[in-house]
Write a protein that holds these residues in place. Structure first.
Motif, PDB file in Angstrom:
ATOM      1  N   GLU A  84     -44.189  32.647  36.979  1.00 24.63           N
ATOM      2  CA  GLU A  84     -43.809  32.143  38.293  1.00 24.63           C
ATOM      3  C   GLU A  84     -42.983  30.873  38.210  1.00 24.63           C
ATOM      4  OE1 GLU A  84     -46.893  31.865  41.181  1.00 24.63           O
ATOM      5  OE2 GLU A  84     -47.838  33.705  40.469  1.00 24.63           O
ATOM      6  N   LEU A  85     -43.126  30.112  37.173  1.00 21.72           N
ATOM      7  CA  LEU A  85     -42.388  28.862  37.031  1.00 21.72           C
ATOM      8  C   LEU A  85     -41.038  29.059  36.361  1.00 21.72           C
ATOM      9  CD1 LEU A  85     -45.314  26.491  35.996  1.00 21.72           C
ATOM     10  CD2 LEU A  85     -44.322  26.833  38.261  1.00 21.72           C
ATOM     11  N   GLU A  86     -40.771  30.251  35.913  1.00 21.24           N
ATOM     12  CA  GLU A  86     -39.506  30.513  35.240  1.00 21.24           C
ATOM     13  C   GLU A  86     -38.356  30.315  36.223  1.00 21.24           C
ATOM     14  OE1 GLU A  86     -37.181  34.223  33.150  1.00 21.24           O
ATOM     15  OE2 GLU A  86     -39.340  34.317  33.344  1.00 21.24           O
ATOM     16  N   ASP A  87     -37.388  29.535  35.835  1.00 23.17           N
ATOM     17  CA  ASP A  87     -36.249  29.227  36.686  1.00 23.17           C
ATOM     18  C   ASP A  87     -35.058  30.055  36.227  1.00 23.17           C
ATOM     19  OD1 ASP A  87     -34.409  28.160  38.397  1.00 23.17           O
ATOM     20  OD2 ASP A  87     -34.633  26.102  37.718  1.00 23.17           O
ATOM     21  N   GLU A  88     -34.571  30.920  37.108  1.00 25.95           N
ATOM     22  CA  GLU A  88     -33.462  31.784  36.754  1.00 25.95           C
ATOM     23  C   GLU A  88     -32.111  31.172  37.094  1.00 25.95           C
ATOM     24  OE1 GLU A  88     -34.071  35.583  38.513  1.00 25.95           O
ATOM     25  OE2 GLU A  88     -35.990  35.880  37.527  1.00 25.95           O
ATOM     26  N   LEU A  89     -32.106  30.019  37.762  1.00 29.09           N
ATOM     27  CA  LEU A  89     -30.849  29.374  38.111  1.00 29.09           C
ATOM     28  C   LEU A  89     -30.198  28.763  36.880  1.00 29.09           C
ATOM     29  CD1 LEU A  89     -31.632  27.534  41.456  1.00 29.09           C
ATOM     30  CD2 LEU A  89     -30.274  29.583  41.137  1.00 29.09           C
ATOM     31  N   ARG A  90     -28.899  28.772  36.899  1.00 30.56           N
ATOM     32  CA  ARG A  90     -28.151  28.146  35.813  1.00 30.56           C
ATOM     33  C   ARG A  90     -28.306  26.629  35.904  1.00 30.56           C
ATOM     34  NH1 ARG A  90     -22.482  31.521  35.907  1.00 30.56           N
ATOM     35  NH2 ARG A  90     -23.408  33.532  35.410  1.00 30.56           N
ATOM     36  N   PRO A  91     -28.175  25.938  34.790  1.00 32.47           N
ATOM     37  CA  PRO A  91     -28.329  24.477  34.802  1.00 32.47           C
ATOM     38  C   PRO A  91     -27.333  23.760  35.723  1.00 32.47           C
ATOM     39  CG  PRO A  91     -28.323  25.305  32.555  1.00 32.47           C
ATOM     40  CD  PRO A  91     -28.001  26.459  33.446  1.00 32.47           C
ATOM     41  N   GLU A  92     -26.143  24.328  35.899  1.00 29.23           N
ATOM     42  CA  GLU A  92     -25.146  23.662  36.763  1.00 29.23           C
ATOM     43  C   GLU A  92     -25.523  23.719  38.241  1.00 29.23           C
ATOM     44  OE1 GLU A  92     -23.126  27.679  35.619  1.00 29.23           O
ATOM     45  OE2 GLU A  92     -24.434  26.248  34.652  1.00 29.23           O
ATOM     46  N   TYR A  93     -26.541  24.502  38.602  1.00 32.32           N
ATOM     47  CA  TYR A  93     -27.003  24.575  39.975  1.00 32.32           C
ATOM     48  C   TYR A  93     -28.227  23.694  40.172  1.00 32.32           C
ATOM     49  CZ  TYR A  93     -24.132  28.820  40.136  1.00 32.32           C
ATOM     50  OH  TYR A  93     -23.110  29.720  40.072  1.00 32.32           O
ATOM     51  N   ASP A  94     -28.058  22.417  39.930  1.00 28.29           N
ATOM     52  CA  ASP A  94     -29.165  21.477  40.070  1.00 28.29           C
ATOM     53  C   ASP A  94     -29.155  20.916  41.491  1.00 28.29           C
ATOM     54  OD1 ASP A  94     -31.179  19.659  39.852  1.00 28.29           O
ATOM     55  OD2 ASP A  94     -30.253  18.476  38.258  1.00 28.29           O
ATOM     56  N   PHE A  95     -29.938  21.525  42.368  1.00 27.75           N
ATOM     57  CA  PHE A  95     -29.951  21.127  43.769  1.00 27.75           C
ATOM     58  C   PHE A  95     -30.609  19.770  43.998  1.00 27.75           C
ATOM     59  CE2 PHE A  95     -29.733  25.829  44.037  1.00 27.75           C
ATOM     60  CZ  PHE A  95     -28.487  25.906  44.633  1.00 27.75           C
ATOM     61  N   SER A  96     -31.338  19.271  43.030  1.00 22.90           N
ATOM     62  CA  SER A  96     -31.965  17.966  43.197  1.00 22.90           C
ATOM     63  C   SER A  96     -30.933  16.847  43.214  1.00 22.90           C
ATOM     64  CB  SER A  96     -32.985  17.718  42.079  1.00 22.90           C
ATOM     65  OG  SER A  96     -32.334  17.606  40.820  1.00 22.90           O
ATOM     66  N   LYS A  97     -29.746  17.106  42.676  1.00 22.35           N
ATOM     67  CA  LYS A  97     -28.689  16.089  42.642  1.00 22.35           C
ATOM     68  C   LYS A  97     -27.773  16.156  43.863  1.00 22.35           C
ATOM     69  CE  LYS A  97     -28.610  15.915  37.633  1.00 22.35           C
ATOM     70  NZ  LYS A  97     -27.837  16.187  36.421  1.00 22.35           N
ATOM     71  N   MET A  98     -27.992  17.133  44.705  1.00 23.18           N
ATOM     72  CA  MET A  98     -27.152  17.270  45.889  1.00 23.18           C
ATOM     73  C   MET A  98     -27.620  16.294  46.962  1.00 23.18           C
ATOM     74  SD  MET A  98     -26.616  21.354  46.154  1.00 23.18           S
ATOM     75  CE  MET A  98     -25.400  21.217  47.442  1.00 23.18           C
TER      76      MET A  98
END
Length: 79
Positions: free
Chosen positions: A7-21
């Motif tokens: 469940e914790l596996e993140d399938e998003l690419r590293p360049e999609y870091d929404f925490s920096k938006m």
């Protein structure tokens, strides 16, 4: 056999870091969505002539007025 998914596996690419938006607002358009919308895709030549929603609305209102005048001056069956 099914592969168990972490469940914790993140399938998003590293360049999609929404925490920096910055500046994102959750639910910004929810009221507009709930009230209903009419979206129309304009062809490029039409969009060039009518670059804003206000200009499109104004042109359509004028067209409605012309059509109504035309109908009232030429009633159906008055040949």
């Amino acid at each position: 056999m099914k592969k168990e998914v972490d469940e914790l596996e993140d399938e998003l690419r590293p360049e999609y870091d929404f925490s920096k938006m910055a500046g994102g607002v959750r639910g910004k358009y929810v009221e507009r969505y709930r009230s209903g919308t009419n979206l129309v895709l304009l062809e490029p030549d039409i969009a060039k002539a009518f670059p804003t929603d206000a200009s499109v609305n104004e042109a359509l209102r004028l067209l409605i007025q012309i059509a109504q005048r035309q109908q009232s001056s030429n009633p159906v069956g008055a040949d």
